[in-house]
Write a protein that holds these residues in place. Structure first.
Motif, PDB file in Angstrom:
ATOM      1  N   VAL A  14       0.839  -1.200   0.000  1.00 47.15           N
ATOM      2  CA  VAL A  14       0.000   0.000   0.000  1.00 47.15           C
ATOM      3  C   VAL A  14       0.874   1.251   0.000  1.00 47.15           C
ATOM      4  O   VAL A  14       0.594   2.225  -0.711  1.00 47.15           O
ATOM      5  CB  VAL A  14      -0.971  -0.027   1.198  1.00 47.15           C
ATOM      6  CG1 VAL A  14      -1.681   1.300   1.370  1.00 47.15           C
ATOM      7  CG2 VAL A  14      -1.988  -1.148   1.020  1.00 47.15           C
ATOM      8  N   THR A  15       1.950   1.247   0.766  1.00 48.22           N
ATOM      9  CA  THR A  15       2.866   2.389   0.799  1.00 48.22           C
ATOM     10  C   THR A  15       3.530   2.589  -0.562  1.00 48.22           C
ATOM     11  O   THR A  15       3.618   3.718  -1.064  1.00 48.22           O
ATOM     12  CB  THR A  15       3.941   2.171   1.880  1.00 48.22           C
ATOM     13  OG1 THR A  15       3.293   2.005   3.134  1.00 48.22           O
ATOM     14  CG2 THR A  15       4.889   3.350   1.958  1.00 48.22           C
ATOM     15  N   MET A  16       3.972   1.504  -1.182  1.00 48.94           N
ATOM     16  CA  MET A  16       4.633   1.623  -2.481  1.00 48.94           C
ATOM     17  C   MET A  16       3.678   2.093  -3.569  1.00 48.94           C
ATOM     18  O   MET A  16       4.064   2.876  -4.438  1.00 48.94           O
ATOM     19  CB  MET A  16       5.270   0.287  -2.877  1.00 48.94           C
ATOM     20  CG  MET A  16       6.485  -0.052  -2.045  1.00 48.94           C
ATOM     21  SD  MET A  16       7.221  -1.624  -2.500  1.00 48.94           S
ATOM     22  CE  MET A  16       7.806  -1.279  -4.131  1.00 48.94           C
ATOM     23  N   VAL A  17       2.428   1.640  -3.524  1.00 48.25           N
ATOM     24  CA  VAL A  17       1.442   2.084  -4.510  1.00 48.25           C
ATOM     25  C   VAL A  17       1.212   3.585  -4.365  1.00 48.25           C
ATOM     26  O   VAL A  17       1.188   4.317  -5.363  1.00 48.25           O
ATOM     27  CB  VAL A  17       0.122   1.289  -4.362  1.00 48.25           C
ATOM     28  CG1 VAL A  17      -1.006   1.950  -5.124  1.00 48.25           C
ATOM     29  CG2 VAL A  17       0.311  -0.133  -4.842  1.00 48.25           C
ATOM     30  N   GLY A  18       1.055   4.058  -3.141  1.00 49.35           N
ATOM     31  CA  GLY A  18       0.852   5.491  -2.923  1.00 49.35           C
ATOM     32  C   GLY A  18       2.033   6.318  -3.387  1.00 49.35           C
ATOM     33  O   GLY A  18       1.869   7.373  -4.021  1.00 49.35           O
ATOM     34  N   SER A  19       3.240   5.874  -3.087  1.00 42.31           N
ATOM     35  CA  SER A  19       4.440   6.601  -3.514  1.00 42.31           C
ATOM     36  C   SER A  19       4.604   6.576  -5.028  1.00 42.31           C
ATOM     37  O   SER A  19       5.031   7.566  -5.630  1.00 42.31           O
ATOM     38  CB  SER A  19       5.680   6.007  -2.841  1.00 42.31           C
ATOM     39  OG  SER A  19       5.589   6.157  -1.445  1.00 42.31           O
ATOM     40  N   THR A  20       4.260   5.459  -5.657  1.00 40.86           N
ATOM     41  CA  THR A  20       4.364   5.358  -7.113  1.00 40.86           C
ATOM     42  C   THR A  20       3.382   6.291  -7.797  1.00 40.86           C
ATOM     43  O   THR A  20       3.736   6.989  -8.760  1.00 40.86           O
ATOM     44  CB  THR A  20       4.127   3.907  -7.564  1.00 40.86           C
ATOM     45  OG1 THR A  20       5.090   3.068  -6.930  1.00 40.86           O
ATOM     46  CG2 THR A  20       4.237   3.777  -9.063  1.00 40.86           C
ATOM     47  N   VAL A  21       2.148   6.335  -7.302  1.00 42.59           N
ATOM     48  CA  VAL A  21       1.160   7.250  -7.881  1.00 42.59           C
ATOM     49  C   VAL A  21       1.618   8.697  -7.696  1.00 42.59           C
ATOM     50  O   VAL A  21       1.507   9.511  -8.613  1.00 42.59           O
ATOM     51  CB  VAL A  21      -0.238   7.015  -7.266  1.00 42.59           C
ATOM     52  CG1 VAL A  21      -1.210   8.111  -7.662  1.00 42.59           C
ATOM     53  CG2 VAL A  21      -0.775   5.664  -7.679  1.00 42.59           C
ATOM     54  N   HIS A  22       2.167   9.005  -6.532  1.00 38.33           N
ATOM     55  CA  HIS A  22       2.664  10.366  -6.290  1.00 38.33           C
ATOM     56  C   HIS A  22       3.794  10.715  -7.256  1.00 38.33           C
ATOM     57  O   HIS A  22       3.849  11.831  -7.783  1.00 38.33           O
ATOM     58  CB  HIS A  22       3.132  10.503  -4.841  1.00 38.33           C
ATOM     59  CG  HIS A  22       3.663  11.849  -4.508  1.00 38.33           C
ATOM     60  ND1 HIS A  22       2.857  12.968  -4.431  1.00 38.33           N
ATOM     61  CD2 HIS A  22       4.921  12.279  -4.244  1.00 38.33           C
ATOM     62  CE1 HIS A  22       3.591  14.014  -4.121  1.00 38.33           C
ATOM     63  NE2 HIS A  22       4.853  13.620  -4.011  1.00 38.33           N
ATOM     64  N   TRP A  29       2.663  12.389 -15.465  1.00 39.28           N
ATOM     65  CA  TRP A  29       2.095  11.269 -16.213  1.00 39.28           C
ATOM     66  C   TRP A  29       0.721  10.856 -15.703  1.00 39.28           C
ATOM     67  O   TRP A  29       0.054  10.037 -16.329  1.00 39.28           O
ATOM     68  CB  TRP A  29       3.021  10.064 -16.167  1.00 39.28           C
ATOM     69  CG  TRP A  29       4.291  10.255 -16.934  1.00 39.28           C
ATOM     70  CD1 TRP A  29       4.632  11.312 -17.719  1.00 39.28           C
ATOM     71  CD2 TRP A  29       5.394   9.361 -16.983  1.00 39.28           C
ATOM     72  NE1 TRP A  29       5.876  11.138 -18.239  1.00 39.28           N
ATOM     73  CE2 TRP A  29       6.379   9.935 -17.801  1.00 39.28           C
ATOM     74  CE3 TRP A  29       5.657   8.137 -16.400  1.00 39.28           C
ATOM     75  CZ2 TRP A  29       7.586   9.332 -18.065  1.00 39.28           C
ATOM     76  CZ3 TRP A  29       6.865   7.528 -16.666  1.00 39.28           C
ATOM     77  CH2 TRP A  29       7.813   8.127 -17.499  1.00 39.28           C
ATOM     78  N   ALA A  30       0.317  11.377 -14.569  1.00 38.98           N
ATOM     79  CA  ALA A  30      -0.995  11.054 -13.999  1.00 38.98           C
ATOM     80  C   ALA A  30      -1.646  12.357 -13.538  1.00 38.98           C
ATOM     81  O   ALA A  30      -0.954  13.283 -13.119  1.00 38.98           O
ATOM     82  CB  ALA A  30      -0.849  10.090 -12.828  1.00 38.98           C
ATOM     83  N   PRO A  31      -2.961  12.431 -13.616  1.00 42.53           N
ATOM     84  CA  PRO A  31      -3.634  13.650 -13.178  1.00 42.53           C
ATOM     85  C   PRO A  31      -3.569  13.820 -11.662  1.00 42.53           C
ATOM     86  O   PRO A  31      -3.350  12.864 -10.923  1.00 42.53           O
ATOM     87  CB  PRO A  31      -5.081  13.444 -13.640  1.00 42.53           C
ATOM     88  CG  PRO A  31      -5.250  11.975 -13.739  1.00 42.53           C
ATOM     89  CD  PRO A  31      -3.903  11.432 -14.116  1.00 42.53           C
ATOM     90  N   THR A  54      -4.464  13.124  -2.641  1.00 39.67           N
ATOM     91  CA  THR A  54      -5.046  13.117  -3.986  1.00 39.67           C
ATOM     92  C   THR A  54      -5.947  11.895  -4.111  1.00 39.67           C
ATOM     93  O   THR A  54      -5.679  10.833  -3.524  1.00 39.67           O
ATOM     94  CB  THR A  54      -3.969  13.054  -5.086  1.00 39.67           C
ATOM     95  OG1 THR A  54      -3.242  11.835  -4.966  1.00 39.67           O
ATOM     96  CG2 THR A  54      -3.016  14.236  -5.001  1.00 39.67           C
ATOM     97  N   TRP A  55      -7.018  12.055  -4.876  1.00 32.12           N
ATOM     98  CA  TRP A  55      -7.957  10.957  -5.071  1.00 32.12           C
ATOM     99  C   TRP A  55      -7.303   9.775  -5.771  1.00 32.12           C
ATOM    100  O   TRP A  55      -7.567   8.621  -5.431  1.00 32.12           O
ATOM    101  CB  TRP A  55      -9.182  11.423  -5.858  1.00 32.12           C
ATOM    102  CG  TRP A  55     -10.145  12.188  -5.030  1.00 32.12           C
ATOM    103  CD1 TRP A  55     -10.408  13.523  -5.088  1.00 32.12           C
ATOM    104  CD2 TRP A  55     -10.973  11.665  -3.986  1.00 32.12           C
ATOM    105  NE1 TRP A  55     -11.345  13.863  -4.153  1.00 32.12           N
ATOM    106  CE2 TRP A  55     -11.715  12.741  -3.462  1.00 32.12           C
ATOM    107  CE3 TRP A  55     -11.156  10.403  -3.448  1.00 32.12           C
ATOM    108  CZ2 TRP A  55     -12.629  12.571  -2.429  1.00 32.12           C
ATOM    109  CZ3 TRP A  55     -12.063  10.239  -2.418  1.00 32.12           C
ATOM    110  CH2 TRP A  55     -12.787  11.310  -1.921  1.00 32.12           C
ATOM    111  N   GLU A  56      -6.456  10.052  -6.735  1.00 32.63           N
ATOM    112  CA  GLU A  56      -5.830   8.964  -7.497  1.00 32.63           C
ATOM    113  C   GLU A  56      -4.995   8.056  -6.588  1.00 32.63           C
ATOM    114  O   GLU A  56      -5.071   6.826  -6.689  1.00 32.63           O
ATOM    115  CB  GLU A  56      -4.958   9.531  -8.619  1.00 32.63           C
ATOM    116  CG  GLU A  56      -5.715  10.254  -9.696  1.00 32.63           C
ATOM    117  CD  GLU A  56      -6.063  11.708  -9.350  1.00 32.63           C
ATOM    118  OE1 GLU A  56      -6.809  12.317 -10.132  1.00 32.63           O
ATOM    119  OE2 GLU A  56      -5.606  12.218  -8.320  1.00 32.63           O
ATOM    120  N   GLY A  57      -4.223   8.659  -5.710  1.00 30.86           N
ATOM    121  CA  GLY A  57      -3.379   7.870  -4.813  1.00 30.86           C
ATOM    122  C   GLY A  57      -4.173   7.077  -3.800  1.00 30.86           C
ATOM    123  O   GLY A  57      -3.918   5.891  -3.564  1.00 30.86           O
TER     124      GLY A  57
END
Length: 104
Positions: A14-22, A29-31, A54-57
């Motif tokens: 979960v931490t890595m997904v959030g950091s990757t989206v950020h 590359w992402a809104p 952010t909603w995406e993260g």
């Protein structure tokens, strides 16, 4: 002990997904859609937990967490079926009449 290890690995995911989206948002590359009311999250919250306002993260992290929890329940269900702990649904086994021998 295995469950504790799984929980720790899920937390890292979960931490890595959030950091990757950020990171994807930071490079463009992402809104970026900020969550109102959470703009004041402390810096360490994003750095240590990967949670940014952010909603995406947050949605990506929720999907990752649901995937892990869902995988656990699917694995438990399959394990119970293999061990014989829970009967198969009627539609798959042909019903009780197909598996029982007639009694004398």
């Amino acid at each position: 002990m295995l469950v504790v290890t799984g929980v720790l690995i899920a937390a890292v995911l979960v931490t890595m997904v959030g950091s990757t989206v950020h990171t994807l948002q930071w490079v463009g590359w992402a809104p970026i859609t900020p969550i109102r009311g959470l703009e004041g999250l402390p810096y360490w919250f994003g750095l240590w937990l990967g949670v940014y306002a952010t909603w995406e993260g947050v949605v990506a992290q929720a999907i990752a967490a649901m995937f892990v929890v869902g995988s656990y329940y699917v694995a438990e269900r399959v394990h119970r079926r293999i061990r014989g702990g829970s009967p198969a649904p009627r539609g798959l086994s042909g019903g009780a009449a197909a598996t029982r021998a007639p009694s004398p």
